[in-house]
Design a protein around this motif. Sequence first.
Motif, PDB file in Angstrom:
ATOM      1  N   ASP A 198      13.140  12.449  72.005  1.00  0.00           N
ATOM      2  CA  ASP A 198      12.379  13.278  71.069  1.00  0.00           C
ATOM      3  C   ASP A 198      12.494  12.712  69.643  1.00  0.00           C
ATOM      4  OD1 ASP A 198      11.329  16.324  70.617  1.00  0.00           O
ATOM      5  OD2 ASP A 198      12.722  15.712  69.011  1.00  0.00           O
ATOM      6  N   TYR A 255      13.659  18.817  76.815  1.00  0.00           N
ATOM      7  CA  TYR A 255      12.748  18.482  75.710  1.00  0.00           C
ATOM      8  C   TYR A 255      12.127  17.101  75.894  1.00  0.00           C
ATOM      9  CZ  TYR A 255      15.710  22.132  73.580  1.00  0.00           C
ATOM     10  OH  TYR A 255      16.418  23.280  73.312  1.00  0.00           O
ATOM     11  N   ALA A 312      17.635  19.940  67.978  1.00  0.00           N
ATOM     12  CA  ALA A 312      16.891  20.575  69.074  1.00  0.00           C
ATOM     13  C   ALA A 312      16.665  22.056  68.805  1.00  0.00           C
ATOM     14  CB  ALA A 312      17.639  20.385  70.394  1.00  0.00           C
ATOM     15  N   GLY A 344      19.929  18.301  73.808  1.00  0.00           N
ATOM     16  CA  GLY A 344      18.514  18.044  73.558  1.00  0.00           C
ATOM     17  C   GLY A 344      18.075  16.643  73.880  1.00  0.00           C
TER      18      GLY A 344
END
Lengths: 424, 424, 424, 424
Positions: free
Chosen positions: C59, C55, C311, C272
Amino acid sequence: MGKTDMKIFETKESEVRSYCRDFPKVFTKAKGHKLWDEDGNTYIDFFSGAGALNYGHNDDHMKEKLVEYITNDGITHSLDKATTAKAEFIQKFNDVILEPRNLDYKMMFPGPTGTNAVESALKLARKVTGRTDVISFTRGFHGMTIGSLSVTGNASKRKGAGVPLHHTVTMPYDNFVDEQDSIKYLEQYLEDDGSGVDLPAAMIVETVQGEGGINAARFEWLKKIEGVCKRHDILLIVDDIQAGIGRTGTFFSFEQAGIEPDIVCLSKSLSGFGLPFAIALFRPDLDIWSPGEHNGTFRGNNHAFVTASAALDYWTDKSFEESIKEKSKLTLDYLNQIVEKYPELNGRVKGRGLMVGIECENGDIADQVTTECFNRGLIMETAGMDGEVFKLFPAINIDEGALKEGLSIIEESVKVVVKEPVTN
Amino acid sequence: MGKTDMKIFETKESEVRSYCRDFPKVFTKAKGHKLWDEDGNTYIDFFSGAGALNYGHNDDHMKEKLVEYITNDGITHSLDKATTAKAEFIQKFNDVILEPRNLDYKMMFPGPTGTNAVESALKLARKVTGRTDVISFTRGFHGMTIGSLSVTGNASKRKGAGVPLHHTVTMPYDNFVDEQDSIKYLEQYLEDDGSGVDLPAAMIVETVQGEGGINAARFEWLKKIEGVCKRHDILLIVDDIQAGIGRTGTFFSFEQAGIEPDIVCLSKSLSGFGLPFAIALFRPDLDIWSPGEHNGTFRGNNHAFVTASAALDYWTDKSFEESIKEKSKLTLDYLNQIVEKYPELNGRVKGRGLMVGIECENGDIADQVTTECFNRGLIMETAGMDGEVFKLFPAINIDEGALKEGLSIIEESVKVVVKEPVTN
Amino acid sequence: MGKTDMKIFETKESEVRSYCRDFPKVFTKAKGHKLWDEDGNTYIDFFSGAGALNYGHNDDHMKEKLVEYITNDGITHSLDKATTAKAEFIQKFNDVILEPRNLDYKMMFPGPTGTNAVESALKLARKVTGRTDVISFTRGFHGMTIGSLSVTGNASKRKGAGVPLHHTVTMPYDNFVDEQDSIKYLEQYLEDDGSGVDLPAAMIVETVQGEGGINAARFEWLKKIEGVCKRHDILLIVDDIQAGIGRTGTFFSFEQAGIEPDIVCLSKSLSGFGLPFAIALFRPDLDIWSPGEHNGTFRGNNHAFVTASAALDYWTDKSFEESIKEKSKLTLDYLNQIVEKYPELNGRVKGRGLMVGIECENGDIADQVTTECFNRGLIMETAGMDGEVFKLFPAINIDEGALKEGLSIIEESVKVVVKEPVTN
Amino acid sequence: MGKTDMKIFETKESEVRSYCRDFPKVFTKAKGHKLWDEDGNTYIDFFSGAGALNYGHNDDHMKEKLVEYITNDGITHSLDKATTAKAEFIQKFNDVILEPRNLDYKMMFPGPTGTNAVESALKLARKVTGRTDVISFTRGFHGMTIGSLSVTGNASKRKGAGVPLHHTVTMPYDNFVDEQDSIKYLEQYLEDDGSGVDLPAAMIVETVQGEGGINAARFEWLKKIEGVCKRHDILLIVDDIQAGIGRTGTFFSFEQAGIEPDIVCLSKSLSGFGLPFAIALFRPDLDIWSPGEHNGTFRGNNHAFVTASAALDYWTDKSFEESIKEKSKLTLDYLNQIVEKYPELNGRVKGRGLMVGIECENGDIADQVTTECFNRGLIMETAGMDGEVFKLFPAINIDEGALKEGLSIIEESVKVVVKEPVTN
């Protein structure tokens, strides 16, 4: 054929050959305690095929039976088909050896070498218990195939395997560490759940260690080992390949210790005549083999059945054991006297019965003694990690005269060696 | 001794016994291709001690030499001391077998069984290369001690080890998977750094697999295997214990394939007389053993030296090989004809030379055939994972008449079996 | 802190460090598909932490949740005590991932690295089946601890173990040997009792091999592997540590193949955010663990629970999968076009989804490409036994613009490399 | 989210979960020595994440640094690329810990769990020495992956491996067998060529065994072990994962013994904040790793670098060590007094520093004590083969008030237990 050119061995036989280097003569004939080389020299044999010739060479009684059998085209090779010679051996071994000793064992014929007997004993113990590990003891020697080697302590022999050896734990043999109670260690390892030692299928032990340096375990130690095995439901295997068949005074070496192993391995002197032969004995309730689960091409060596049966005749007369004991005492006294008389040797007498020796300060000294002996017509080898023990293995049926003759050659040799100490 | 009571085997011998169950008679005498039981029945022997009696039983020439040797108190047991009998064998083996075939091998005497020869070959290969792994082949059989068992494919025999077997990878034998090129697989495994297969010390292969089901590898396949070994600097061990000593038509089974192994294992029929004996042969430059690094108590079995030397006389006459080839052809033709004539058998002829058999649909059918044969006076065993192949191992010096007699008993037996199919 | 002196790594960190040699800059900040070094240079990341950053970096959604959690003194380390964050993750993973895919798995939290997940999967498979062996595949990679290494094919990594690796057999991965049916080969090994391969506890397979060289197994091959496992009662373990979590287009890489493994290993991008985290999933009926039978100090990494839960929000919207597929197509087309346009590269496109690469003739060429890329601001690594594949692992949520920018840097780099071929 | 339904763990998490059974609450928040469950109950933590939370939970200084780092998009996951956070940690660890102690170690970052550090230490020791075997000690615990498990003594954990564990020998830890000198025993094994124990690559030891039952080796015993290693050229690995980072009073647990291991494994409290992190330290001359020869996806866990650097600030002030010693004394006195005051407990105080406990007669009694504690708001676990030791692991920076409060809860609980003895 004329006289043999030794070069044939040097050029065509592998470098792995060993005894022919220590005793560099071509032997041709043998009888009782004597060997002849091609030059006509004779030798007193205090080596006895490393324990495979406890009854000496070419015993007349066995020889007669064997020649008769061959002459009559008695079946030689039979795998494990039933044969007359095999039946006779089984019956006689049971009658002469097992029953009088109140031993109830079944008998298995693996390939005809000691290591095959050990391998089959280990397999059976693992099958019966469903466990993988086996406890062996420091300085133990059980054979050169991978299974047997894995329970052998000798570092250089282990290295020869070329692969790591697993599923075994080496515990201390009697007197491995001075003044420490090796049984206590062993039990703590078995009882502590954090010891890293799993419950083994079996322990395999020699009552007197031959290759390991003629180390005799005390009877009380053996008795305790048996107790530990019983308490923990571990099978006790006695490897009696070298110490058995009368070598320590009784047919089985463990008789005097008052123990009864679950499995016994025999080979070496079992055939009596020096022929390849081996058996594993075990308690009938352990006999859970499937047919053919372990086998070997020469497991039916009928020549060996014939001579082994004849050899058992020695044991029908109780005085035979007595005679071994007398010769053992004579030998032991003589060795003790040598040690006393030649303090420069710094020797230590070891062993039991006619499986005895003197531990020297190092392998070089022991080697000098055996070399001097050979030069004087006596064959004898060394044992121990450094070959530091010279090792007396006279035939157990040797006559007293020959025994004394051999002992006096040893004394002479010791005398020469201690007077001419080698520095290295 | 009177007639033997079979009960002695049932009560005192281990359940591991096997052939005495298939051939439930007490055998007592044997000569050439014939066996006698205690009831006076005679049998034609198409079993030949599973390949240990290629020259038949109690061959007169060898017998004479052996009896003479024993009578003269020739040394019987000598470990690896030099002896006259041993020198003679080494010289003669070199003169009669090795030199005429342009083979330059040194010779090692391990314990006198096939598995000991294999164990020593594996050790040597590992020592020479410094690598641990060995490639063996599907359906291969090399012995029952842990080292040899680790290169044996048979699942139930492996299980008998009681411990995991390591340091080996099984690659596909010729025709293991139909229509797939097993050599391509093998090479890819060796050449791809991500294959998970390390460069092995050696490959060990039988040119014809006996226990595995009489599977004969094509000569071109063997040649390719040799090529792969050479390209990758891997030692090639041919286990010629069952297929060698004339069984497939030449002294070594690999001669016709035009390959030259680095190490060869021999045993079974090597002594000629059915006596325990085994050797490992290897290229002189591989002979890096230390003295005594591998040994065994019965590595100097002089009786076997004597008969083995006598057996070599067969090979001084080129016509001997010819005669085996003729009998092989006769046998093969006969078997092919049986398969054609009895399509209900759904048989498939397998093997090479006088190491042949018919693969049946399953082990039960093959078993019925051998049982019928036994009832008609012919001894023959089965091979293969399910015992689905009945296996003809007549003596290689059998006379044509006896050979045909045996073959006709097989045909009769097949006829009975296919007429009375068993359902199970 | 001022600018970092690279010498600290050279003098104080072990020689085992590797990526810092290929990308010799000190990185300090990262966001999405971008990295910054201390000199202020920016890089497009086509490496994605070797699959741990599917990802992208840091993030925002996950970051917010994580900072909030830490700020509120949410419990960080909990071993396997019950925690709010853990409960939320378990529930959400079940709701968002497992249920919609009709997968009924229980979840185990081993130590938070991929190799720990693999080790626990192997232990469980052995416990459930009571068997010891595991089949892995050529070129497979499963981790660096001894258990995982034993199912890894890479020769040099295996050698690093320092001990032999056992209880595993490597079977050919799809297309290991051209034109041969590896499934047929595998089955023959399992079905022939003389194959030397025991019935294994499990097979462990990657659907696309990352380290092994971006090798994508065909779906039909995977389906057949599943069939073989079912027929032989072997557990199928999919190691989805690198290929899972969207890397090949779906959450699990095996979804498109239509198979349902018995055990699944996840790690890398599972959290994630790049935080250490790993789980093993398995069929509920396999869950025969005793409490604490396998454990690990960091099995309750709550920070990872928090980001992993966040995630999962990506997967609630079906269009996410669609977007990966579109970017996969774009990438594949671009790579195919490079291969066509620069025939001098002699390249071959490999892989599936966003786990793709170009196999060059050797590792040197692939290396030159990645070096040229790095100089142009793109981070990308190589894979394969010789590092012969340059490997594109863009973030799966990368925007199309950045993806194209990265691809064009690759093209430029290829162009330079093929114009200036290196000879060595 | 509302209150968590515990059922989610029972239905979806594997049976392998353990601590959640002993402490059946859902924990949500933690600070310093305190934990909160979802019901708002607070607990004093004498468990400290089994040694992973030596500085308590969510330490404000570390938390601030971590939040700042995350907020600024500091790179999170970097494998072994160079990063600012990593450089800072390496430098500071060197300056604050190694240099002042005159320790010259290089640093390796394996996967971020203790078992990965142990696996890498074993690999390195084997690579450096070219030997395969490792000596571990009775009751030792080193991790759950196959390599680490092979040096772990616990029988049930070993069994969980599902495969035999090899290349290790377990030697007696200090006081394993009363009144016997375990060092003498160990040396005899190393020095006797027939001991069956090969020269090992390394010995791996804990100075105080945690899982094994809070067994503290005497300093003189550790000193002797170091001597044996030196004399035999064996590498000494101290696994300081549980006993290190201040737990026994000094940063490294071995400082007071005056020894200097060749390799040190650290993890658990190394990050300070409970984040997954592990390192192996070793003498620079041992650093013969090839780049990437051992690796792991999460070996660059920058969050842990950040908090670990912050945690080192504790150690810049010498009074920190002093304060641990004072609390250790206070704790020890209190425990001794409990043992004296409640003779019915038949307790025995064990351990060193703040790694202490009371050995009860069996696991049930110890269990009752910890259960009573939990009911009174104190979390504490048991150790030992039968869980017979209740184990105090307060944060090493706990304030004296909280420490005393915890100790008095223990006393109350003991009082209840000894008054109400359970029979079973």
